[in-house]
Design a protein around this motif. Structure first.
Motif, PDB file in Angstrom:
ATOM      1  N   SER A   1      29.951  93.942  76.979  1.00 40.41           N
ATOM      2  CA  SER A   1      28.742  93.204  76.611  1.00 40.41           C
ATOM      3  C   SER A   1      28.918  91.711  76.821  1.00 40.41           C
ATOM      4  O   SER A   1      28.016  90.920  76.538  1.00 40.41           O
ATOM      5  CB  SER A   1      28.386  93.473  75.148  1.00 40.41           C
ATOM      6  N   SER A   2      30.090  91.323  77.297  1.00 37.28           N
ATOM      7  CA  SER A   2      30.357  89.932  77.650  1.00 37.28           C
ATOM      8  C   SER A   2      31.111  89.915  78.969  1.00 37.28           C
ATOM      9  O   SER A   2      32.142  90.596  79.122  1.00 37.28           O
ATOM     10  CB  SER A   2      31.186  89.238  76.566  1.00 37.28           C
TER      11      SER A   2
ATOM     12  N   GLY B   1      20.357  88.907  81.772  1.00 37.76           N
ATOM     13  CA  GLY B   1      21.691  89.488  81.811  1.00 37.76           C
ATOM     14  C   GLY B   1      21.726  90.736  82.688  1.00 37.76           C
ATOM     15  O   GLY B   1      20.748  91.484  82.775  1.00 37.76           O
ATOM     16  N   CYS B   2      22.854  90.950  83.335  1.00 34.78           N
ATOM     17  CA  CYS B   2      23.034  92.134  84.182  1.00 34.78           C
ATOM     18  C   CYS B   2      24.528  92.465  84.220  1.00 34.78           C
ATOM     19  O   CYS B   2      25.362  91.622  84.577  1.00 34.78           O
ATOM     20  CB  CYS B   2      22.506  91.853  85.595  1.00 34.78           C
TER      21      CYS B   2
ATOM     22  N   CYS C   1      28.766  90.161  87.444  1.00 31.14           N
ATOM     23  CA  CYS C   1      28.377  90.279  86.043  1.00 31.14           C
ATOM     24  C   CYS C   1      27.655  88.994  85.638  1.00 31.14           C
ATOM     25  O   CYS C   1      28.076  87.891  86.033  1.00 31.14           O
ATOM     26  CB  CYS C   1      29.607  90.501  85.150  1.00 31.14           C
ATOM     27  N   HIS C   2      26.548  89.133  84.883  1.00 28.06           N
ATOM     28  CA  HIS C   2      25.740  87.981  84.465  1.00 28.06           C
ATOM     29  C   HIS C   2      25.381  88.127  82.984  1.00 28.06           C
ATOM     30  O   HIS C   2      24.671  89.059  82.604  1.00 28.06           O
ATOM     31  CB  HIS C   2      24.455  87.905  85.293  1.00 28.06           C
TER      32      HIS C   2
ATOM     33  N   ASN D   1      20.861  95.298  89.300  1.00 33.10           N
ATOM     34  CA  ASN D   1      21.447  96.560  89.728  1.00 33.10           C
ATOM     35  C   ASN D   1      22.479  96.966  88.681  1.00 33.10           C
ATOM     36  O   ASN D   1      23.545  96.351  88.583  1.00 33.10           O
ATOM     37  CB  ASN D   1      22.115  96.410  91.096  1.00 33.10           C
ATOM     38  N   PRO D   2      22.189  97.980  87.867  1.00 27.84           N
ATOM     39  CA  PRO D   2      23.099  98.339  86.776  1.00 27.84           C
ATOM     40  C   PRO D   2      24.414  98.955  87.247  1.00 27.84           C
ATOM     41  O   PRO D   2      25.351  99.079  86.447  1.00 27.84           O
ATOM     42  CB  PRO D   2      22.284  99.344  85.960  1.00 27.84           C
ATOM     43  N   THR D   3      24.506  99.319  88.520  1.00 24.34           N
ATOM     44  CA  THR D   3      25.759  99.869  89.025  1.00 24.34           C
ATOM     45  C   THR D   3      26.735  98.751  89.373  1.00 24.34           C
ATOM     46  O   THR D   3      27.904  98.752  88.971  1.00 24.34           O
ATOM     47  CB  THR D   3      25.512 100.751  90.261  1.00 24.34           C
TER      48      THR D   3
END
Length: 216
Positions: free
Chosen positions: A170-171, A161-162, A187-188, A128-130
């Protein structure tokens, strides 16, 4: 007394005849030819005696037949993996090369023969990008993968990654201590053993990202 010289002459004559006979045999008989090497021509005969004929060498054995290659014909590159069935969630296994074709040992089937929405091909990973939530969906009773929930996007492989896109990182470790809207936010980072964040209350009761590295 005259008989003794006559007897001596007879004995010497016999000895002379015997030696001459042996010499005659030596002179009249040719040498025996040698055996040829296996697979080649025979050797030449021995040198003839005086007045005789040289013996012919024996003929060598015939050459062996050319060998036949037993190396199997190679299969084409990039074979399809094998799975127990299209409804299986097991990891794929490698096929075997038989008669220049890739084959899956029964009852397994080629992964490429399964529908894209089957549980064997769709591993059920979503992002889920939100909220940055990484979601894994179940395999349905019909052998098809349950679709990703609303707002989530399917991922072709696990641990891609998500991130919560609005945070612009980005981290995941960069989110440590940053305020987050709700406890649904996560965050993953890519990879199995990498950065992870959840959203929870700090000592003051405010919702913030709490991050760390997942140990494997």
């Amino acid at each position: 007394m005259a008989a003794r010289p006559a007897l001596a002459v007879l004995i010497l004559g016999a000895l002379s005849l015997g030696c001459g006979g042996q010499s005659a045999r030596d002179e009249g008989t040719g040498g025996t030819g040698g055996l040829g090497a296996s697979g080649g021509s025979g050797g030449a005969g021995a040198q003839a005696g005086l007045g005789g004929t040289a013996g012919a060498g024996a003929l060598g054995g015939s050459g062996g037949s050319a060998g036949t290659s037993t190396t199997p014909e190679e299969c084409p590159p990039e074979p399809s993996s094998c799975v127990p069935s299209c409804a299986s969630e097991s990891f794929p296994t490698a096929p075997t090369c038989e008669n220049a074709r890739w084959a899956c040992p029964p009852p397994s089937v080629p992964l490429t023969s399964c529908p894209a929405e089957s549980c064997a091909r769709d591993r059920g990973y979503c992002c889920n990008p939100t909220t940055g939530q990484a979601i894994h969906t179940e395999c349905g009773a019909d052998g098809l993968r349950v679709p990703c929930p609303d707002g989530a996007e399917p991922q072709t492989e696990p641990y891609l990654g998500c991130y919560p896109e609005a945070e612009g990182v980005s981290s995941c470790l960069d989110l440590e201590g940053r305020a987050c809207p709700s406890d649904e936010y996560q965050c993953h980072d890519p990879g199995r053993c990498s950065g992870r964040c959840t959203c929870g209350p700090n000592e003051e009761g405010r919702l913030v990202f709490q991050c760390g590295v997942l140990l494997c």
